[in-house]
Design an enzyme around this catalytic site. Structure first.
Site, PDB file in Angstrom:
ATOM      1  CG  HIS A  17     -51.084  30.871  29.775  1.00  0.00           C
ATOM      2  ND1 HIS A  17     -50.981  29.504  29.739  1.00  0.00           N
ATOM      3  CD2 HIS A  17     -52.240  31.129  30.434  1.00  0.00           C
ATOM      4  CE1 HIS A  17     -52.028  28.963  30.336  1.00  0.00           C
ATOM      5  NE2 HIS A  17     -52.805  29.923  30.777  1.00  0.00           N
ATOM      6  CG  HIS A  59     -54.009  26.712  36.700  1.00  0.00           C
ATOM      7  ND1 HIS A  59     -54.430  25.393  36.649  1.00  0.00           N
ATOM      8  CD2 HIS A  59     -54.690  27.360  35.729  1.00  0.00           C
ATOM      9  CE1 HIS A  59     -55.321  25.252  35.698  1.00  0.00           C
ATOM     10  NE2 HIS A  59     -55.500  26.426  35.117  1.00  0.00           N
TER      11      HIS A  59
END
Length: 249
Positions: A17, A59
């Site tokens: 991730h 992000h």
């Protein structure tokens, strides 16, 4: 526009991730190097557009959490974004780590034979444009590669943009809830995968997704019991922060 239900899934089961989870500053080249050092052959990243159209990794919509900058990331030019510290927030060891472009990351991935899951993470209002830009760039950067990146997004508009300019690239719909119509939209977009919050998967949902000719992937799985449950259900991939806990071998 259904994927081939008999085609083997070409991607590794374990996906790091944002490069290496929490062990290094997310979405930096340092994180992808660390994930690879733990044996991971596939990583996930987040991609969005600068004000002047450069695809870069971040992000959040805003800069404060993971960089030295302030405000909406998509409002800044790449020249300004490239000057930010994207590592100091994590630890002194990574202070000065820059924000990478998707092109920077692609070079590293291709040189190291690392597969990539690119989450299209648009600035609000730029969903389709970001999908188009990410897919167009990915198609060019990986045009000679044996394995293209997987393009994923929570936003159907972004996947629609990607489909419009690079239909040959595989797409995946991200789901935090099973909202009305998700299956029909995933089918219309020709998705190859559904990537769910791992708690959503049960035997019936896995069977439904497989019957649709798609693969069943999960995010973000950081506990061994959760991983074992998903493996027992017959899912096809796990995105994790715990590159130090789960051996991709």
């Amino acid at each position: 526009m259904q994927p081939n239900t008999h085609a083997p899934w070409p991607y590794p089961f374990w996906i790091a991730h944002r490069g290496a989870g929490h062990l290094a500053p997310e979405n930096t080249l340092a994180a992808f190097r660390l994930g690879a050092a733990h044996g991971y052959r596939m990583a996930e990243c987040d991609a969005k557009l600068s004000a002047d159209g450069v695809v870069f990794l971040l992000h959040d919509t805003t800069l404060e959490r993971t960089t030295s900058g302030h405000g909406t990331a998509g409002d800044l030019s790449w020249s300004a974004l490239s000057q930010l510290d994207a590592g100091g927030w994590h630890s002194r060891a990574y202070a000065g780590e820059p924000v990478p472009t998707l092109e920077n990351l692609s070079r590293w991935c291709l040189a190291n034979r690392c597969h990539l899951d690119i989450e299209i993470k648009p600035t609000p209002g730029l969903e389709e444009a970001t999908g188009r830009a990410v897919a167009e760039l990915a198609a060019r950067l990986w045009q000679s590669a044996p394995m293209p990146p997987l393009l994923t997004s929570f936003r159907p508009e972004s996947l629609q943009g990607a489909l419009a300019v690079a239909p040959q690239l595989p797409r995946g719909l991200l789901l935090d809830t099973l909202w009305d119509g998700w299956a029909g939209i995933a089918t219309r977009l020709g998705c190859a995968a559904i990537i769910c919050n791992h708690a959503l998967w049960d035997e019936a949902l896995v069977a439904r997704v497989h019957d649709m000719g798609m693969r069943a992937l999960s995010y973000t799985v950081n506990d061994e019991w959760a991983a074992q449950r998903l493996i027992a259900l017959g899912t096809d991939g796990i995105v994790t922060d715990r590159v130090d806990l789960f051996s991709p071998a």
